[in-house]
Design a protein around this motif. Structure first.
Motif, PDB file in Angstrom:
ATOM      1  N   GLY A  63      90.300  39.792  39.777  1.00  0.00           N
ATOM      2  CA  GLY A  63      91.301  39.052  40.231  1.00  0.00           C
ATOM      3  C   GLY A  63      92.282  38.115  39.080  1.00  0.00           C
ATOM      4  O   GLY A  63      92.585  38.817  38.544  1.00  0.00           O
ATOM      5  N   ILE A  64      92.044  36.750  39.446  1.00  0.00           N
ATOM      6  CA  ILE A  64      92.436  36.253  38.239  1.00  0.00           C
ATOM      7  C   ILE A  64      91.412  35.287  37.670  1.00  0.00           C
ATOM      8  O   ILE A  64      90.514  34.777  38.260  1.00  0.00           O
ATOM      9  N   VAL A  65      91.467  35.437  36.366  1.00  0.00           N
ATOM     10  CA  VAL A  65      90.487  34.863  35.488  1.00  0.00           C
ATOM     11  C   VAL A  65      91.324  33.871  34.619  1.00  0.00           C
ATOM     12  O   VAL A  65      92.032  33.955  33.775  1.00  0.00           O
ATOM     13  N   VAL A  66      90.553  32.497  34.922  1.00  0.00           N
ATOM     14  CA  VAL A  66      91.173  31.279  34.111  1.00  0.00           C
ATOM     15  C   VAL A  66      90.308  30.925  32.867  1.00  0.00           C
ATOM     16  O   VAL A  66      89.124  30.775  33.276  1.00  0.00           O
ATOM     17  N   LEU A  67      90.646  31.027  31.707  1.00  0.00           N
ATOM     18  CA  LEU A  67      89.926  30.572  30.854  1.00  0.00           C
ATOM     19  C   LEU A  67      90.158  28.990  30.364  1.00  0.00           C
ATOM     20  O   LEU A  67      91.365  28.474  29.969  1.00  0.00           O
ATOM     21  N   ALA A  68      88.912  28.284  30.496  1.00  0.00           N
ATOM     22  CA  ALA A  68      89.206  26.771  30.419  1.00  0.00           C
ATOM     23  C   ALA A  68      88.295  26.200  29.612  1.00  0.00           C
ATOM     24  O   ALA A  68      87.286  25.451  29.635  1.00  0.00           O
ATOM     25  N   VAL A  69      88.270  26.847  28.196  1.00  0.00           N
ATOM     26  CA  VAL A  69      87.359  26.554  27.271  1.00  0.00           C
ATOM     27  C   VAL A  69      88.224  25.998  25.933  1.00  0.00           C
ATOM     28  O   VAL A  69      89.411  26.350  25.932  1.00  0.00           O
ATOM     29  N   PRO A  70      87.551  25.300  25.201  1.00  0.00           N
ATOM     30  CA  PRO A  70      88.259  24.836  23.961  1.00  0.00           C
ATOM     31  C   PRO A  70      89.089  26.036  23.309  1.00  0.00           C
ATOM     32  O   PRO A  70      88.310  27.036  23.185  1.00  0.00           O
ATOM     33  N   LEU A  71      90.088  25.597  22.605  1.00  0.00           N
ATOM     34  CA  LEU A  71      90.732  26.508  22.049  1.00  0.00           C
ATOM     35  C   LEU A  71      90.293  27.416  20.612  1.00  0.00           C
ATOM     36  O   LEU A  71      90.292  28.483  20.959  1.00  0.00           O
ATOM     37  N   VAL A  83      84.053  41.599  33.146  1.00  0.00           N
ATOM     38  CA  VAL A  83      85.664  41.210  33.716  1.00  0.00           C
ATOM     39  C   VAL A  83      86.355  42.546  34.173  1.00  0.00           C
ATOM     40  O   VAL A  83      86.338  43.519  33.476  1.00  0.00           O
ATOM     41  N   ASP A  84      86.793  42.586  35.320  1.00  0.00           N
ATOM     42  CA  ASP A  84      87.383  43.630  35.931  1.00  0.00           C
ATOM     43  C   ASP A  84      88.722  44.135  35.088  1.00  0.00           C
ATOM     44  O   ASP A  84      89.428  43.347  34.560  1.00  0.00           O
ATOM     45  N   PRO A  85      88.664  45.338  34.529  1.00  0.00           N
ATOM     46  CA  PRO A  85      89.565  45.952  33.780  1.00  0.00           C
ATOM     47  C   PRO A  85      91.079  45.275  34.193  1.00  0.00           C
ATOM     48  O   PRO A  85      92.139  45.675  33.361  1.00  0.00           O
ATOM     49  N   ASP A  86      91.382  45.317  35.561  1.00  0.00           N
ATOM     50  CA  ASP A  86      92.614  45.033  35.936  1.00  0.00           C
ATOM     51  C   ASP A  86      92.836  43.608  36.302  1.00  0.00           C
ATOM     52  O   ASP A  86      94.055  43.153  36.800  1.00  0.00           O
ATOM     53  N   ALA A  87      91.886  42.634  35.962  1.00  0.00           N
ATOM     54  CA  ALA A  87      91.995  41.328  36.013  1.00  0.00           C
ATOM     55  C   ALA A  87      93.429  40.626  35.379  1.00  0.00           C
ATOM     56  O   ALA A  87      93.590  41.010  34.311  1.00  0.00           O
ATOM     57  N   THR A  88      93.931  39.733  36.239  1.00  0.00           N
ATOM     58  CA  THR A  88      95.064  38.987  35.366  1.00  0.00           C
ATOM     59  C   THR A  88      94.431  37.847  34.675  1.00  0.00           C
ATOM     60  O   THR A  88      93.403  37.035  35.102  1.00  0.00           O
ATOM     61  N   ILE A  89      94.493  37.471  33.243  1.00  0.00           N
ATOM     62  CA  ILE A  89      94.097  36.478  32.569  1.00  0.00           C
ATOM     63  C   ILE A  89      95.075  35.259  32.109  1.00  0.00           C
ATOM     64  O   ILE A  89      96.231  35.712  31.847  1.00  0.00           O
ATOM     65  N   THR A  90      94.336  34.078  32.429  1.00  0.00           N
ATOM     66  CA  THR A  90      95.275  33.122  32.062  1.00  0.00           C
ATOM     67  C   THR A  90      94.333  32.060  31.351  1.00  0.00           C
ATOM     68  O   THR A  90      93.358  31.957  31.457  1.00  0.00           O
ATOM     69  N   ASP A  91      94.965  31.041  30.989  1.00  0.00           N
ATOM     70  CA  ASP A  91      94.235  29.919  30.467  1.00  0.00           C
ATOM     71  C   ASP A  91      94.991  28.606  30.766  1.00  0.00           C
ATOM     72  O   ASP A  91      95.878  28.378  31.527  1.00  0.00           O
ATOM     73  N   ARG A  97     101.323  29.426  21.747  1.00  0.00           N
ATOM     74  CA  ARG A  97     101.669  30.369  20.759  1.00  0.00           C
ATOM     75  C   ARG A  97     100.402  31.197  19.921  1.00  0.00           C
ATOM     76  O   ARG A  97     100.642  32.228  20.250  1.00  0.00           O
ATOM     77  N   PRO A  98      99.667  30.340  19.537  1.00  0.00           N
ATOM     78  CA  PRO A  98      98.383  30.828  19.122  1.00  0.00           C
ATOM     79  C   PRO A  98      97.462  31.598  20.061  1.00  0.00           C
ATOM     80  O   PRO A  98      96.918  32.724  19.860  1.00  0.00           O
ATOM     81  N   VAL A  99      97.493  31.057  21.324  1.00  0.00           N
ATOM     82  CA  VAL A  99      96.960  31.789  22.404  1.00  0.00           C
ATOM     83  C   VAL A  99      97.627  33.102  22.737  1.00  0.00           C
ATOM     84  O   VAL A  99      96.742  34.123  22.927  1.00  0.00           O
ATOM     85  N   LEU A 100      98.858  32.958  22.792  1.00  0.00           N
ATOM     86  CA  LEU A 100      99.482  34.331  23.110  1.00  0.00           C
ATOM     87  C   LEU A 100      99.231  35.450  21.998  1.00  0.00           C
ATOM     88  O   LEU A 100      98.892  36.646  22.267  1.00  0.00           O
ATOM     89  N   GLU A 101      99.334  35.014  20.461  1.00  0.00           N
ATOM     90  CA  GLU A 101      99.098  35.875  19.493  1.00  0.00           C
ATOM     91  C   GLU A 101      97.831  36.312  19.688  1.00  0.00           C
ATOM     92  O   GLU A 101      97.465  37.776  19.450  1.00  0.00           O
TER      93      GLU A 101
END
Length: 305
Positions: A63-71, A83-91, A97-101
């Protein structure tokens, strides 16, 4: 062309990796709404506290996987997990910018950067508060390759816990938060350190204005260092603007600051189509999304004075 998810469709499950203040608060808030939510943390105490709030503890996510860990830990956070290969990843990181890269390179349009503008100087699972997101702004990044249906699903998670969604790009986000978050952390540290040099009497007399101005200096130094160094160029630019202001004549500076702080613009309700350009225009105008409807979103922009 991908069909947009509509509110009548079953909401996907949410998995939260990292159950400290932000992640634990998000998982607890979602569980309180009846949303299917699971979580994981390397700290057994955090896992136990989340489970007591109704969060299913697992190492398998979809589903939706939220990364809530230190940078610094974002790169490796998913390695021990399934993690399901079709999961949506967010943070929920404070720099985009560094996270997007990093994550954008691996997940492409499946990655949707996010940053709830909340949190306190406290940290860890003892600081969890299911009401933490109520009424706050939650930046949700909309890049040229972001899959809009996934962006909407992440926005719906933020709306579900009481936040208002601000559509932004990673570049716009980092430039903005340098001025209103990262520089304040540096100023709080400088004010606290300078006051300490003034001696015990100064600290004994410190009251409301000093307390308010230095509150975030009590934040975890490693967290603050990673935040400002991860956004070093915009933070340096924003700090330069503050230094320029401090060189103004004091009466002029005080009057200018008061004028900004005294502004209380109203809100004008708007409806915005599910279109990247229109959504970003809403965010750039200082507005936010408050509700998801079938073919558009509802929100607000500041009303003219």
């Amino acid at each position: 062309m991908s069909a947009f998810p509509v509110p009548a469709m079953p909401a996907p499950p949410v998995g939260v990796i990292g159950l400290g203040q932000l992640g634990g608060s998000l998982a607890a808030a979602l569980a309180a709404t009846g949303r299917q939510v699971s979580g994981w943390d390397v700290d057994p105490g955090a896992r136990e506290a989340a489970a007591a709030r109704g969060v299913r503890i697992t190492q398998e996510f979809a589903g939706i996987v939220v990364l809530a860990v230190p940078l610094p830990d974002l790169d490796s956070a998913l390695h021990p997990l399934t993690v399901d290969p079709d999961a949506t990843i967010t943070d929920v990181g404070s720099v985009k910018r560094p996270v997007l890269e990093t994550l954008g390179a691996g997940f492409g349009g499946r990655f949707v950067g996010g940053h709830p503008m909340c949190g306190t100087e406290r940290s860890g699972h003892p600081a969890v508060d299911p009401a933490l997101f109520t009424g706050v702004r939650w930046a949700v990044c909309l890049e040229p390759d972001t899959e809009l249906p996934r962006w909407l699903r992440v926005a719906e998670v933020a709306l579900a816990v009481g936040a208002e969604v601000v559509p932004v790009t990673a570049v716009e986000h980092d430039d903005a938060v340098a001025a209103i978050s990262h520089v304040p952390h540096l100023l709080a540290a400088a004010l606290a350190a300078a006051a300490a040099h003034a001696g015990p009497l100064a600290l004994a007399l410190a009251a409301g204005s000093f307390r308010d101005g230095t509150r975030v200096a009590a934040s975890d130094p490693a967290f603050v260092t990673a935040m400002v160094e991860g956004n070093a160029v915009p933070t340096a630019t924003a700090l330069g603007r503050v230094e320029a202001q401090l060189r103004r004549p004091w009466p002029e500076l005080v009057a200018a600051g008061h004028e900004v702080a005294a502004r209380h613009p109203g809100r004008r309700t708007v409806r915005v189509p599910l279109d990247r350009t229109a959504l970003l225009a809403l965010g750039r105008a200082g507005g936010a999304v408050t509700r998801r409807l079938a073919a558009f979103v509802e929100g607000w922009v500041p009303a003219a004075d």
